[in-house]
Design a protein around this motif. Structure first.
Motif, PDB file in Angstrom:
ATOM      1  N   SER A 111     149.913 -40.804  -3.252  1.00  0.00           N
ATOM      2  CA  SER A 111     150.640 -39.715  -3.904  1.00  0.00           C
ATOM      3  C   SER A 111     151.299 -40.221  -5.183  1.00  0.00           C
ATOM      4  CB  SER A 111     151.715 -39.146  -2.971  1.00  0.00           C
ATOM      5  OG  SER A 111     152.472 -38.153  -3.639  1.00  0.00           O
ATOM      6  N   THR A 112     151.311 -39.371  -6.205  1.00  0.00           N
ATOM      7  CA  THR A 112     152.024 -39.683  -7.445  1.00  0.00           C
ATOM      8  C   THR A 112     153.275 -38.824  -7.601  1.00  0.00           C
ATOM      9  OG1 THR A 112     150.595 -38.136  -8.655  1.00  0.00           O
ATOM     10  CG2 THR A 112     149.937 -40.454  -8.627  1.00  0.00           C
ATOM     11  N   VAL A 113     153.664 -38.133  -6.538  1.00  0.00           N
ATOM     12  CA  VAL A 113     154.868 -37.307  -6.558  1.00  0.00           C
ATOM     13  C   VAL A 113     156.100 -38.211  -6.610  1.00  0.00           C
ATOM     14  CG1 VAL A 113     156.275 -35.735  -5.174  1.00  0.00           C
ATOM     15  CG2 VAL A 113     153.816 -35.348  -5.378  1.00  0.00           C
ATOM     16  N   PRO A 114     157.037 -37.961  -7.509  1.00  0.00           N
ATOM     17  CA  PRO A 114     158.249 -38.796  -7.585  1.00  0.00           C
ATOM     18  C   PRO A 114     159.048 -38.763  -6.287  1.00  0.00           C
ATOM     19  CG  PRO A 114     158.012 -37.473  -9.574  1.00  0.00           C
ATOM     20  CD  PRO A 114     156.996 -36.962  -8.594  1.00  0.00           C
ATOM     21  N   ALA A 115     159.798 -39.817  -6.054  1.00  0.00           N
ATOM     22  CA  ALA A 115     160.608 -39.933  -4.845  1.00  0.00           C
ATOM     23  C   ALA A 115     161.549 -38.741  -4.722  1.00  0.00           C
ATOM     24  CB  ALA A 115     161.397 -41.234  -4.870  1.00  0.00           C
ATOM     25  N   GLY A 116     161.671 -38.230  -3.506  1.00  0.00           N
ATOM     26  CA  GLY A 116     162.574 -37.132  -3.223  1.00  0.00           C
ATOM     27  C   GLY A 116     161.987 -35.756  -3.440  1.00  0.00           C
ATOM     28  N   GLN A 117     160.753 -35.685  -3.925  1.00  0.00           N
ATOM     29  CA  GLN A 117     160.119 -34.392  -4.159  1.00  0.00           C
ATOM     30  C   GLN A 117     159.010 -34.141  -3.144  1.00  0.00           C
ATOM     31  OE1 GLN A 117     158.809 -33.868  -8.233  1.00  0.00           O
ATOM     32  NE2 GLN A 117     160.576 -34.974  -9.040  1.00  0.00           N
ATOM     33  N   SER A 118     158.743 -32.866  -2.865  1.00  0.00           N
ATOM     34  CA  SER A 118     157.612 -32.489  -2.025  1.00  0.00           C
ATOM     35  C   SER A 118     157.097 -31.137  -2.481  1.00  0.00           C
ATOM     36  CB  SER A 118     158.010 -32.437  -0.545  1.00  0.00           C
ATOM     37  OG  SER A 118     158.974 -31.410  -0.327  1.00  0.00           O
ATOM     38  N   TYR A 119     155.807 -30.898  -2.252  1.00  0.00           N
ATOM     39  CA  TYR A 119     155.150 -29.666  -2.684  1.00  0.00           C
ATOM     40  C   TYR A 119     154.217 -29.189  -1.586  1.00  0.00           C
ATOM     41  CZ  TYR A 119     156.992 -31.146  -7.138  1.00  0.00           C
ATOM     42  OH  TYR A 119     157.852 -31.543  -8.123  1.00  0.00           O
ATOM     43  N   GLU A 120     154.278 -27.877  -1.313  1.00  0.00           N
ATOM     44  CA  GLU A 120     153.364 -27.304  -0.335  1.00  0.00           C
ATOM     45  C   GLU A 120     152.371 -26.396  -1.043  1.00  0.00           C
ATOM     46  OE1 GLU A 120     154.685 -24.131   2.303  1.00  0.00           O
ATOM     47  OE2 GLU A 120     156.630 -24.096   1.258  1.00  0.00           O
ATOM     48  N   VAL A 168     150.770 -28.053 -13.617  1.00  0.00           N
ATOM     49  CA  VAL A 168     149.748 -29.096 -13.494  1.00  0.00           C
ATOM     50  C   VAL A 168     148.646 -28.632 -12.550  1.00  0.00           C
ATOM     51  CG1 VAL A 168     151.345 -30.975 -13.998  1.00  0.00           C
ATOM     52  CG2 VAL A 168     151.005 -30.259 -11.622  1.00  0.00           C
ATOM     53  N   SER A 169     147.467 -29.202 -12.706  1.00  0.00           N
ATOM     54  CA  SER A 169     146.355 -28.779 -11.853  1.00  0.00           C
ATOM     55  C   SER A 169     146.508 -29.277 -10.425  1.00  0.00           C
ATOM     56  CB  SER A 169     145.019 -29.241 -12.440  1.00  0.00           C
ATOM     57  OG  SER A 169     145.028 -30.621 -12.711  1.00  0.00           O
ATOM     58  N   ALA A 170     147.128 -30.446 -10.234  1.00  0.00           N
ATOM     59  CA  ALA A 170     147.319 -30.975  -8.877  1.00  0.00           C
ATOM     60  C   ALA A 170     148.578 -31.820  -8.828  1.00  0.00           C
ATOM     61  CB  ALA A 170     146.110 -31.806  -8.441  1.00  0.00           C
ATOM     62  N   SER A 171     149.190 -31.877  -7.646  1.00  0.00           N
ATOM     63  CA  SER A 171     150.417 -32.657  -7.499  1.00  0.00           C
ATOM     64  C   SER A 171     150.147 -34.148  -7.524  1.00  0.00           C
ATOM     65  CB  SER A 171     151.123 -32.272  -6.195  1.00  0.00           C
ATOM     66  OG  SER A 171     150.288 -32.539  -5.075  1.00  0.00           O
ATOM     67  N   SER A 206     147.450 -34.666 -12.231  1.00  0.00           N
ATOM     68  CA  SER A 206     148.725 -34.035 -12.566  1.00  0.00           C
ATOM     69  C   SER A 206     148.871 -33.827 -14.076  1.00  0.00           C
ATOM     70  CB  SER A 206     149.883 -34.880 -12.017  1.00  0.00           C
ATOM     71  OG  SER A 206     151.084 -34.146 -12.072  1.00  0.00           O
ATOM     72  N   TYR A 207     147.934 -33.065 -14.639  1.00  0.00           N
ATOM     73  CA  TYR A 207     147.991 -32.691 -16.042  1.00  0.00           C
ATOM     74  C   TYR A 207     148.219 -31.191 -16.150  1.00  0.00           C
ATOM     75  CZ  TYR A 207     145.712 -37.226 -16.495  1.00  0.00           C
ATOM     76  OH  TYR A 207     145.402 -38.558 -16.394  1.00  0.00           O
ATOM     77  N   ARG A 208     149.064 -30.794 -17.068  1.00  0.00           N
ATOM     78  CA  ARG A 208     149.304 -29.362 -17.253  1.00  0.00           C
ATOM     79  C   ARG A 208     148.008 -28.685 -17.693  1.00  0.00           C
ATOM     80  NH1 ARG A 208     155.055 -28.480 -17.001  1.00  0.00           N
ATOM     81  NH2 ARG A 208     156.136 -30.481 -17.140  1.00  0.00           N
ATOM     82  N   HIS A 209     147.781 -27.498 -17.126  1.00  0.00           N
ATOM     83  CA  HIS A 209     146.438 -26.908 -17.175  1.00  0.00           C
ATOM     84  C   HIS A 209     146.521 -25.412 -17.440  1.00  0.00           C
ATOM     85  CE1 HIS A 209     142.705 -25.674 -14.612  1.00  0.00           C
ATOM     86  NE2 HIS A 209     142.382 -25.732 -15.896  1.00  0.00           N
ATOM     87  N   THR A 210     145.733 -24.955 -18.399  1.00  0.00           N
ATOM     88  CA  THR A 210     145.688 -23.538 -18.724  1.00  0.00           C
ATOM     89  C   THR A 210     145.284 -22.696 -17.517  1.00  0.00           C
ATOM     90  OG1 THR A 210     145.258 -23.886 -21.077  1.00  0.00           O
ATOM     91  CG2 THR A 210     144.465 -21.824 -20.122  1.00  0.00           C
ATOM     92  N   GLY A 211     144.251 -23.113 -16.787  1.00  0.00           N
ATOM     93  CA  GLY A 211     143.776 -22.324 -15.653  1.00  0.00           C
ATOM     94  C   GLY A 211     144.813 -22.183 -14.559  1.00  0.00           C
ATOM     95  N   ASP A 256     158.499 -27.235 -13.210  1.00  0.00           N
ATOM     96  CA  ASP A 256     159.766 -27.830 -13.620  1.00  0.00           C
ATOM     97  C   ASP A 256     159.721 -29.356 -13.646  1.00  0.00           C
ATOM     98  OD1 ASP A 256     161.016 -25.425 -13.971  1.00  0.00           O
ATOM     99  OD2 ASP A 256     162.113 -25.466 -12.079  1.00  0.00           O
ATOM    100  N   LEU A 257     159.045 -29.966 -12.662  1.00  0.00           N
ATOM    101  CA  LEU A 257     159.257 -31.385 -12.396  1.00  0.00           C
ATOM    102  C   LEU A 257     158.043 -32.285 -12.591  1.00  0.00           C
ATOM    103  CD1 LEU A 257     161.450 -31.022  -9.171  1.00  0.00           C
ATOM    104  CD2 LEU A 257     162.216 -31.359 -11.532  1.00  0.00           C
ATOM    105  N   LEU A 258     156.843 -31.741 -12.658  1.00  0.00           N
ATOM    106  CA  LEU A 258     155.647 -32.573 -12.784  1.00  0.00           C
ATOM    107  C   LEU A 258     155.025 -32.409 -14.174  1.00  0.00           C
ATOM    108  CD1 LEU A 258     153.917 -31.940  -9.319  1.00  0.00           C
ATOM    109  CD2 LEU A 258     155.480 -33.792  -9.962  1.00  0.00           C
ATOM    110  N   GLY A 259     154.438 -33.478 -14.671  1.00  0.00           N
ATOM    111  CA  GLY A 259     153.728 -33.410 -15.946  1.00  0.00           C
ATOM    112  C   GLY A 259     154.618 -33.480 -17.157  1.00  0.00           C
ATOM    113  N   GLY A 260     155.778 -34.095 -17.042  1.00  0.00           N
ATOM    114  CA  GLY A 260     156.691 -34.195 -18.174  1.00  0.00           C
ATOM    115  C   GLY A 260     156.152 -35.097 -19.272  1.00  0.00           C
ATOM    116  N   GLY A 261     156.564 -34.838 -20.514  1.00  0.00           N
ATOM    117  CA  GLY A 261     156.195 -35.691 -21.633  1.00  0.00           C
ATOM    118  C   GLY A 261     154.770 -35.549 -22.118  1.00  0.00           C
ATOM    119  N   GLN A 262     154.072 -34.498 -21.721  1.00  0.00           N
ATOM    120  CA  GLN A 262     152.690 -34.323 -22.137  1.00  0.00           C
ATOM    121  C   GLN A 262     152.595 -33.531 -23.432  1.00  0.00           C
ATOM    122  OE1 GLN A 262     150.339 -32.941 -18.782  1.00  0.00           O
ATOM    123  NE2 GLN A 262     151.022 -34.634 -17.482  1.00  0.00           N
ATOM    124  N   THR A 263     151.429 -33.599 -24.080  1.00  0.00           N
ATOM    125  CA  THR A 263     151.242 -33.016 -25.399  1.00  0.00           C
ATOM    126  C   THR A 263     149.955 -32.203 -25.463  1.00  0.00           C
ATOM    127  OG1 THR A 263     150.049 -34.990 -26.177  1.00  0.00           O
ATOM    128  CG2 THR A 263     152.436 -34.952 -26.511  1.00  0.00           C
TER     129      THR A 263
END
Length: 463
Positions: A331-340, A425-428, A441-446, A405-412
């Motif tokens: 998993s690449t989810v930051p510590a303390g976070q979870s996603y369903e 993002v497309s996936a957590s 975990s890249y922000r995604h138009t679709g 809110d929390l995934l994919g920060g700092g992207q361009t």
């Protein structure tokens, strides 16, 4: 392709030549949403406004390359540079229309006109087809070669995505473009959009129709214009909507017959004992029983509205459910976070977590959440409206909004930083689809477009 996790293609197969793997200051004003830029004391923008801010940024990423433009599919960090998938742009049109605002309509029409431009200015064909993807801005490829053009090349042709082999034409991608154009035709009354949708339908009829025992419409063609042997439940589900729309808008009964043919194939893929739909067939004779994907469970409901088959939503919600957190393997989810949410397919739950998804890519997390599919399911549950469906949909949407809110920060996009907390993002975590490619975990138009449609209760597949 160093410095990245590897390409994050659309959920459809890569069908370029020789490939047949199955299947900053930008705001959201362009979609009629108020976006707070994050200044001290400013009221936080709504989650939907921030989703639209991402779509606006991805659409406006290359201002020096003309007004005819498409939306970049992924952030630059995905390694696909300025690739704009046809499918993602069809979704962006529909998400803009879902706002029901003049500004949203303006953006939708701009993208619709760009698809019509691609249809009329293909470098090799004049038969109504669209390619899997296009380039929308300049970049230097990994081998050092320069791609200097925007969406419109110097010679006036549409800039087909040759660098990654995105040169084929899939029936499903075409169908979604036709669905988007037909939605524009209904909203605006403009004949050009209906004409483009009709050309798409005619290409599918000529290229995809099959007399094989299972029937339906085949997958499409690769970049060498060779027909592909597969028949997809998902693609034929898309055609139920497209052909039904064309029947209504044109009054031509031939489209109703074609709709019935596509629907008959979809219904043949139903597994009554399990309450789900299979993915399709490779040869037109034998049903593929594995893997079982998520979208064939949710899109079928959105397109058919069949109570008899709506158990597929319960199957997806139960059998493809995942919970991703930092304690999970890979998993690449930051510590303390979870996603369903849900994953891509039954094969995703069995992925080999000890091996990379593909060469140069990371190892998969079996519990990675596929946010595009999670939004499909949320929308379908809202559309069905059975007991408990709305509460379940709200949880899925809340998880997706937390990811924004929390995934994919700092992207361009186009080298320009995105507004903060904008775009889903497309996936957590790295996710193996089981169909030869992964999501990351890249922000995604679709994914963002599907989230916005789910939040707005906008069903893009209903005739």
């Amino acid at each position: 392709m160093t410095g990245r996790q590897g390409p994050a293609p659309s959920r459809r197969s890569l069908i370029g030549a020789g490939l047949g793997i199955s299947a900053a200051g930008l705001t959201a004003a362009g979609s009629g949403q108020a976006f707070a830029a994050g200044s001290a004391g400013a009221r936080p923008a709504s989650a939907q406004a921030r989703g639209h801010a991402f779509l606006a940024a991805a659409m406006d990423a290359y201002p020096g390359h003309g007004s005819i433009r498409l939306t970049q599919s992924y952030t630059d960090q995905a390694g696909l540079f300025s690739t704009a998938f046809t499918y993602d742009n069809a979704l962006a049109i529909l998400a803009h229309l879902a706002t029901r605002t003049p500004a949203g309509l303006t953006r939708a029409k701009t993208l619709g006109d760009a698809l019509l431009y691609a249809q009329g200015h293909d470098p090799a064909y004049d038969d109504g087809r669209l390619r899997q993807a296009y380039n929308v801005g300049p970049y230097t490829f990994y081998d050092g070669s320069l791609q200097p053009d925007g969406f419109v090349r110097a010679d006036g042709t549409a800039n087909v995505g040759t660098q990654f082999g995105f040169t084929g034409t899939a029936v499903g991608d075409m169908a979604w473009a036709g669905i988007a154009l037909s939605a524009l035709a209904r909203r605006t009354g403009a004949r050009r959009f209906l004409g483009g949708a009709v050309r798409i339908g005619e290409w599918i009829e000529r290229t995809g129709r099959t007399d094989e025992p299972l029937g339906g419409f085949k997958f499409g063609v690769d970049g060498a214009n060779q027909k592909l042997p597969f028949t997809s439940t998902e693609h034929n589900t898309d055609l139920v909507c497209l052909f039904g729309r064309l029947a209504r808008l044109t009054g031509d009964r031939a489209w109703q017959e074609r709709r019935g043919r596509a629907e008959a194939f979809v219904r043949r893929m139903w597994e009554p004992s399990g309450g789900f739909f299979y993915t399709g067939t490779n040869d037109g004779v034998t049903v593929n029983t594995s893997p079982v994907p998520e979208d064939t469970q949710t899109w079928t409901h959105l397109a058919l509205g069949s109570r008899r088959h709506s158990r597929s939503l319960d199957w997806a919600a139960a059998e493809l459910a995942v919970l991703d957190h930092s304690g999970r393997v890979n998993s690449t989810v930051p510590a303390g976070q979870s996603y369903e949410g849900v994953t891509f397919s039954s094969a995703s739950l069995l992925a080999n977590e000890d091996a990379p998804i593909a060469a140069g890519q990371p190892k998969p997390d079996r519990s990675g959440v596929w946010f595009e599919g999670t939004a499909h399911l949320a929308l379908a549950l809202r559309d069905r409206g059975a007991r408990g469906d709305e509460a379940r949909a709200r949880r899925l949407i809340a998880s997706t909004e937390k990811a924004q809110d929390l995934l994919g920060g700092g992207q361009t996009v186009g080298g320009t930083p995105l507004p903060e907390r904008c775009g889903v993002v497309s996936a957590s975590s790295p996710l193996d689809t089981g169909f030869g490619f992964g999501y990351y975990s890249y922000r995604h138009t679709g994914a963002t477009a599907w989230y916005l449609m789910a939040a707005a209760r906008y069903n893009p597949l209903r005739v």
